[in-house]
Design a protein around this motif. Sequence first.
Motif, PDB file in Angstrom:
ATOM      1  N   PRO A  86      -8.652  20.028   7.963  1.00  0.00           N
ATOM      2  CA  PRO A  86      -9.103  19.527   9.271  1.00  0.00           C
ATOM      3  C   PRO A  86      -7.986  19.472  10.309  1.00  0.00           C
ATOM      4  O   PRO A  86      -8.232  19.608  11.491  1.00  0.00           O
ATOM      5  CB  PRO A  86      -9.609  18.118   8.946  1.00  0.00           C
ATOM      6  CG  PRO A  86      -9.896  18.130   7.494  1.00  0.00           C
ATOM      7  CD  PRO A  86      -8.932  19.092   6.878  1.00  0.00           C
ATOM      8  N   THR A  87      -6.752  19.252   9.877  1.00  0.00           N
ATOM      9  CA  THR A  87      -5.671  19.074  10.849  1.00  0.00           C
ATOM     10  C   THR A  87      -4.817  20.329  10.994  1.00  0.00           C
ATOM     11  O   THR A  87      -3.759  20.286  11.624  1.00  0.00           O
ATOM     12  CB  THR A  87      -4.766  17.911  10.429  1.00  0.00           C
ATOM     13  OG1 THR A  87      -4.332  18.156   9.093  1.00  0.00           O
ATOM     14  CG2 THR A  87      -5.495  16.594  10.484  1.00  0.00           C
TER      15      THR A  87
ATOM     16  N   PHE B  14      -5.032  22.896  12.797  1.00  0.00           N
ATOM     17  CA  PHE B  14      -4.755  23.350  14.162  1.00  0.00           C
ATOM     18  C   PHE B  14      -3.767  22.452  14.880  1.00  0.00           C
ATOM     19  O   PHE B  14      -3.232  22.818  15.920  1.00  0.00           O
ATOM     20  CB  PHE B  14      -6.060  23.457  14.959  1.00  0.00           C
ATOM     21  CG  PHE B  14      -6.672  22.143  15.353  1.00  0.00           C
ATOM     22  CD1 PHE B  14      -7.387  21.392  14.445  1.00  0.00           C
ATOM     23  CD2 PHE B  14      -6.539  21.662  16.644  1.00  0.00           C
ATOM     24  CE1 PHE B  14      -7.954  20.186  14.796  1.00  0.00           C
ATOM     25  CE2 PHE B  14      -7.103  20.451  17.020  1.00  0.00           C
ATOM     26  CZ  PHE B  14      -7.812  19.715  16.082  1.00  0.00           C
ATOM     27  N   LEU B  15      -3.541  21.257  14.333  1.00  0.00           N
ATOM     28  CA  LEU B  15      -2.553  20.366  14.951  1.00  0.00           C
ATOM     29  C   LEU B  15      -1.155  20.657  14.415  1.00  0.00           C
ATOM     30  O   LEU B  15      -0.154  20.399  15.070  1.00  0.00           O
ATOM     31  CB  LEU B  15      -2.912  18.911  14.645  1.00  0.00           C
ATOM     32  CG  LEU B  15      -4.149  18.377  15.355  1.00  0.00           C
ATOM     33  CD1 LEU B  15      -4.573  17.047  14.777  1.00  0.00           C
ATOM     34  CD2 LEU B  15      -3.872  18.239  16.843  1.00  0.00           C
TER      35      LEU B  15
ATOM     36  N   ILE C 247      -9.819  26.689  24.247  1.00  0.00           N
ATOM     37  CA  ILE C 247     -10.066  25.900  25.462  1.00  0.00           C
ATOM     38  C   ILE C 247      -8.751  25.340  25.994  1.00  0.00           C
ATOM     39  O   ILE C 247      -8.500  25.343  27.183  1.00  0.00           O
ATOM     40  CB  ILE C 247     -11.040  24.742  25.169  1.00  0.00           C
ATOM     41  CG1 ILE C 247     -12.405  25.298  24.793  1.00  0.00           C
ATOM     42  CG2 ILE C 247     -11.151  23.806  26.359  1.00  0.00           C
ATOM     43  CD1 ILE C 247     -13.375  24.233  24.336  1.00  0.00           C
ATOM     44  N   ASN C 248      -7.917  24.870  25.070  1.00  0.00           N
ATOM     45  CA  ASN C 248      -6.674  24.260  25.542  1.00  0.00           C
ATOM     46  C   ASN C 248      -5.454  24.636  24.706  1.00  0.00           C
ATOM     47  O   ASN C 248      -4.371  24.114  24.926  1.00  0.00           O
ATOM     48  CB  ASN C 248      -6.817  22.730  25.602  1.00  0.00           C
ATOM     49  CG  ASN C 248      -7.392  22.160  24.329  1.00  0.00           C
ATOM     50  OD1 ASN C 248      -7.188  22.716  23.251  1.00  0.00           O
ATOM     51  ND2 ASN C 248      -8.103  21.054  24.426  1.00  0.00           N
ATOM     52  N   GLN C 249      -5.635  25.551  23.745  1.00  0.00           N
ATOM     53  CA  GLN C 249      -4.537  25.973  22.874  1.00  0.00           C
ATOM     54  C   GLN C 249      -4.671  27.475  22.646  1.00  0.00           C
ATOM     55  O   GLN C 249      -5.707  28.049  22.934  1.00  0.00           O
ATOM     56  CB  GLN C 249      -4.650  25.268  21.513  1.00  0.00           C
ATOM     57  CG  GLN C 249      -4.600  23.753  21.583  1.00  0.00           C
ATOM     58  CD  GLN C 249      -3.243  23.246  21.988  1.00  0.00           C
ATOM     59  OE1 GLN C 249      -2.224  23.628  21.438  1.00  0.00           O
ATOM     60  NE2 GLN C 249      -3.216  22.407  23.004  1.00  0.00           N
TER      61      GLN C 249
ATOM     62  N   MET D 108     -11.074  25.549  13.001  1.00  0.00           N
ATOM     63  CA  MET D 108     -11.531  24.163  13.003  1.00  0.00           C
ATOM     64  C   MET D 108     -12.928  23.980  12.432  1.00  0.00           C
ATOM     65  O   MET D 108     -13.445  22.882  12.419  1.00  0.00           O
ATOM     66  CB  MET D 108     -11.495  23.628  14.435  1.00  0.00           C
ATOM     67  CG  MET D 108     -10.138  23.790  15.098  1.00  0.00           C
ATOM     68  SD  MET D 108     -10.062  22.946  16.672  1.00  0.00           S
ATOM     69  CE  MET D 108     -11.217  23.900  17.632  1.00  0.00           C
ATOM     70  N   ASP D 109     -13.555  25.075  11.988  1.00  0.00           N
ATOM     71  CA  ASP D 109     -14.904  24.977  11.441  1.00  0.00           C
ATOM     72  C   ASP D 109     -15.812  24.232  12.419  1.00  0.00           C
ATOM     73  O   ASP D 109     -16.396  23.195  12.104  1.00  0.00           O
ATOM     74  CB  ASP D 109     -14.871  24.261  10.079  1.00  0.00           C
ATOM     75  CG  ASP D 109     -16.247  24.239   9.431  1.00  0.00           C
ATOM     76  OD1 ASP D 109     -17.011  25.172   9.702  1.00  0.00           O
ATOM     77  OD2 ASP D 109     -16.540  23.299   8.684  1.00  0.00           O
ATOM     78  N   CYS D 110     -15.898  24.769  13.621  1.00  0.00           N
ATOM     79  CA  CYS D 110     -16.597  24.090  14.716  1.00  0.00           C
ATOM     80  C   CYS D 110     -18.073  23.836  14.395  1.00  0.00           C
ATOM     81  O   CYS D 110     -18.703  24.631  13.712  1.00  0.00           O
ATOM     82  CB  CYS D 110     -16.534  24.935  15.983  1.00  0.00           C
ATOM     83  SG  CYS D 110     -14.860  25.331  16.447  1.00  0.00           S
ATOM     84  N   GLY D 111     -18.575  22.734  14.941  1.00  0.00           N
ATOM     85  CA  GLY D 111     -20.005  22.463  14.810  1.00  0.00           C
ATOM     86  C   GLY D 111     -20.830  23.569  15.428  1.00  0.00           C
ATOM     87  O   GLY D 111     -21.814  24.027  14.874  1.00  0.00           O
ATOM     88  N   ILE D 112     -20.417  24.019  16.597  1.00  0.00           N
ATOM     89  CA  ILE D 112     -21.029  25.184  17.237  1.00  0.00           C
ATOM     90  C   ILE D 112     -19.923  26.233  17.318  1.00  0.00           C
ATOM     91  O   ILE D 112     -19.110  26.203  18.232  1.00  0.00           O
ATOM     92  CB  ILE D 112     -21.513  24.862  18.659  1.00  0.00           C
ATOM     93  CG1 ILE D 112     -22.356  23.596  18.697  1.00  0.00           C
ATOM     94  CG2 ILE D 112     -22.262  26.054  19.248  1.00  0.00           C
ATOM     95  CD1 ILE D 112     -23.726  23.700  18.137  1.00  0.00           C
TER      96      ILE D 112
ATOM     97  N   VAL E 220     -13.075  28.108  20.129  1.00  0.00           N
ATOM     98  CA  VAL E 220     -13.075  26.766  20.716  1.00  0.00           C
ATOM     99  C   VAL E 220     -11.650  26.242  20.892  1.00  0.00           C
ATOM    100  O   VAL E 220     -11.336  25.553  21.856  1.00  0.00           O
ATOM    101  CB  VAL E 220     -13.910  25.801  19.839  1.00  0.00           C
ATOM    102  CG1 VAL E 220     -13.757  24.374  20.314  1.00  0.00           C
ATOM    103  CG2 VAL E 220     -15.374  26.210  19.862  1.00  0.00           C
TER     104      VAL E 220
ATOM    105  N   MET F 192     -14.546  23.123   5.238  1.00  0.00           N
ATOM    106  CA  MET F 192     -13.334  23.553   5.937  1.00  0.00           C
ATOM    107  C   MET F 192     -12.120  23.136   5.132  1.00  0.00           C
ATOM    108  O   MET F 192     -12.060  22.045   4.604  1.00  0.00           O
ATOM    109  CB  MET F 192     -13.290  22.916   7.315  1.00  0.00           C
ATOM    110  CG  MET F 192     -12.098  23.345   8.118  1.00  0.00           C
ATOM    111  SD  MET F 192     -12.169  22.688   9.777  1.00  0.00           S
ATOM    112  CE  MET F 192     -12.092  20.950   9.494  1.00  0.00           C
TER     113      MET F 192
END
Lengths: 497, 563
Positions: free
Chosen positions: A4-5, A7-8, A109-111, A47-51, A106, A1
């Motif tokens: 990592p940050t 999305f923040l 969910i909140n963004q 975020m290159d999610c695990g799932i 993912v 990825m």
Amino acid sequence: MGKPTGFLENTRQLPAKEAVENRLQHYGEFVQQYSAADLNKQASRCMDCGIPFCHNGCPLGNIIPEFNDAVYRGKFDEAYEILASTNNFPEFTGRICPAPCESACVLGINQPPVAIEEIERHIVEIAFERGYVQAKQHIVRTGKKVAVVGSGPAGLAAAAQLNSAGHSVTVFERDDAPGGLLRYGIPDFKLEKSVVDRRIRLMEEEGIVFRCNAEVGKNVPVGDLLREFHAIVLAGGSTIPRDLTVPGRELDGVHFAMDFLKQQNKRVGGKSTLINPYQPLSTDIVATGKHVVVIGGGDTGSDCVGTSNRQGAASVTQLELMPTPPMERTPNMPWPTYPMVYKTTTSHEEGCERQFAILTKAFLGDENGKLRALQVVDIQWTGAKDGRPASFAEVPGSEREIPCELALLAMGFLYPQKEGMLDQLGVETTGVGNVRASERTYQTTISKVFAAGDMRRGQSLVVWAISEGRECARKVDEYLMGSSLLETKDAALQFTI
Amino acid sequence: MTSLYLTEADELQIKMAQGAKPGEGGQLPGHKVDEWIGKVRHSTPGVGLISPPPHHDIYSIEDLAQLIFDLKNANRSARINVKLVSKAGVGTIAAGVAKAKADVILISGHDGGTGASPMSSIRHAGLPWELGLAETHQTLVKNKLRSRVTVQADGQMKTGRDIAIAALLGAEEWGVATAALVVEGCILMRKCHLNTCPVGVATQDPELRKRFNGDPEHVVNFFKFLTEELREIMADLGFRTIEEMVGQAEFLEVKEDNLANNFKLKGLDLSPILYREPADSSVGLYKQEEQDHGLAGVLDWKLLAAAQPALEAKTPVVAEFPVINTDRTIGAILSNEITKKYRGEGLPDGTIHFKFKGTAGQSFGAFNTCGVTLELEGGANDYFGKGLSGARLVVYPDKTATFTPEENSIIGNVAFYGATGGEAFIRGVAGERFCVRNSGVTVVVEGIGDHGCEYMTGGRAVILGGTGRNFGAGMSGGIAYVWDVAGDFAQNCNPEMIDLDPLGDEDADELRSLVQQHLELTGSSVAKFVLSDFESEVGRFVKVFPRDYKKALAGKAAKVAAE
């Protein structure tokens, strides 16, 4: 990825759109491109999610985190290669998909979710610009011939896949140009037809033969197909529109949405609006100066709104039977499902009155048999246990008239046309009227005849059509050759020894 | 572990291995270790934490038995739990652990927990818990040990069915972690190590933690369903209690169809798992009796009696006791009682001063807390000052001894392992693995063996003599001052994480006062020699300064300067 940050640091931002008053003056696309920096920022939000739920949200199983990462790193050739491995036509889905992947994102969910669809469009446009998209040369031919009936997204996807597997593919299209609803359904302002042409040219270069004005079961005998081809893929779409059989339906001024939209696309394409091989129309349907009412609150209805506004309608009203959907997800539509929330399309932005929970009782005409108004009534929905509307009752005393000279019925499609090809082939249909073929085999009750797309699954999204075409192609290839290396959701890059 | 941590616990687990990551366990990467975590864990902020560490105090089943004894002394009311990875042969290990007096044995399967595992661990994951659990239960029953221990199982238990199977295979307690975490909102991002968990579960970032929207009610609900399903299965099988159910493996049936129809499962013989060890009614199949931890006759009861005035009114007490090498873990029960009353603060310095004469057994002064001074004339065995938690230990040879103290071992291996505070003065040489994982003790010694100060994260070590090899491996905090008389100290160091610096003025002052104390308390001739010409001897001292610690101190200094 890549980051990592990301999305923040960055939030979701869509590319700029042409101002409403300007874009109403033409039928061209009006969504602009990201700057290179903005595109990079948007891609960095992944975020290159695990799932990665987006894989599953996307009917095609697009490998989204990987291409986002490639975009972040500026490797557009790599991004296109990843994207094209699961999606034959990202230039279509990048423009007109309702993006179930973003609903499943993912981050959502909140963004605000990652702008996957825009990133997809940018990848493919940059790939075309830089010449990464080339016709496949040197395909080893198997000697098998496959007919694909219908050139919508399902037919095109099946044709492209089967051709790349080495089969000689002929696509039959009853209209004067290939593309199906991509060409004569979706307005130019959402999908310019040059985009369709560009893809068709590539497919022709790869060796696919397109036979237009060729309606199987009418001017192409079904027997010829069965005799000449080793396999046939039926991808004719779900073409019979849902009607509204209330008093006054026969009045002049009540039309199906698709007739109206198709005429406009032809007009933009510089073709005659009245010459129509299988569905002759006697008049031009235009909204100019009229009070237009669109019945049906879906995407087709929205296209009618945009087209009417561009034609210069006096007013545009959209009616929907269901109540106003919630603005946000409710417990009944949790992430990562596709939420039925209130959606404002670009056409809605351009001006239109939207009314919900309205039932059309009758079309009212004047003495010349022309539509003058709609008689409507408010309805009250009662919810089922799970909170979803279950049944309705008319609200007493709310009956009223809406002045209207053009009513467009955009209430969805029922099933494929049986008369002609399907009847002559004699393939079995399901209870609702679609061609019977399971999702495991895509095979109809005739062993060499397969079905894909809306013709099999009923009306659905372009992205589902492409998915069906691809999955079906693998089954056809297996049927013809005994095994297949074509990629599908179940068998990506899986080589059998 | 401090005395307070141990005293507060209901259960103390010795994590020998976790199924998903045997030998390593959960990892907290350095950038997630903030000030607060550093404080709680007695480590250096910014330096990664790996738990469990390789247990430097456990190299045999006897070592484990000693640790169990130590912990039992430090908190008599806590169950001692030993976590083992499910693997072939775990039954034998478990039998050993039961004999080592563990109260609980946890068999951990390979599943679950892998989100925080490094790749190297995942590659060596254990076996499914079913295999290890069946073997453990059968072995314990066969050796008539099963009734002495509670057997737990974990490793991705998600449903009532999982729990029912675990009970039938021999576990009366079960661990459910991943599923409960998912119920709280974990979405298996596998970003636990990056501190960027977008749902605020596995992150220290306050912004991201705000995004956590888990609800304890959901977890309650989940467990309600879980137990409800278990209850239904029990009713189906005719069991009224879990006790009736434990180890009744004949109630499990193999789905022959599944085995026959799957090419991977064909030919699989599950009968060893479903085997039921024959046992007559005298052999318990679940925990029915308490382990005899052998606490009844320990010296600490005498210590406790002598210390009553101190415990009740902080009145200083002085007493003397003879010791022999079967007196193990001296002072742990006493400290446990002090901590119960006076919490982490303990008693004022010097309140309790006990003197011992003779050779002390293992774990002298283990987990001893503030206000306790143990003076030992003679010598001590291994684990001297293990987990020292604020007490002062002084040891010097028998006054009548004729050997040269600084040339002879006076305490054994693994001294001050995992110590968190206090001070110690040792007139003589210590063994190997000295001050491993020390995080706060100040200690003066006159020579040590190999692997000194390994993984040390805090405290001070003054070594007035030679060291073995591999000094300072993985050392991330604290400082060691080494009197490098032979000039070969640098060759004995593991330079991966430490710098060897000359002493500054402050260092010299600190060193001088420590050596002075050493002289006063032990009468050390080495200390006397160093102090006789400190100005020149200080030049022969080397300051072992971990780079991580240096960085953390510099950061703190910069912060203070900025304010």
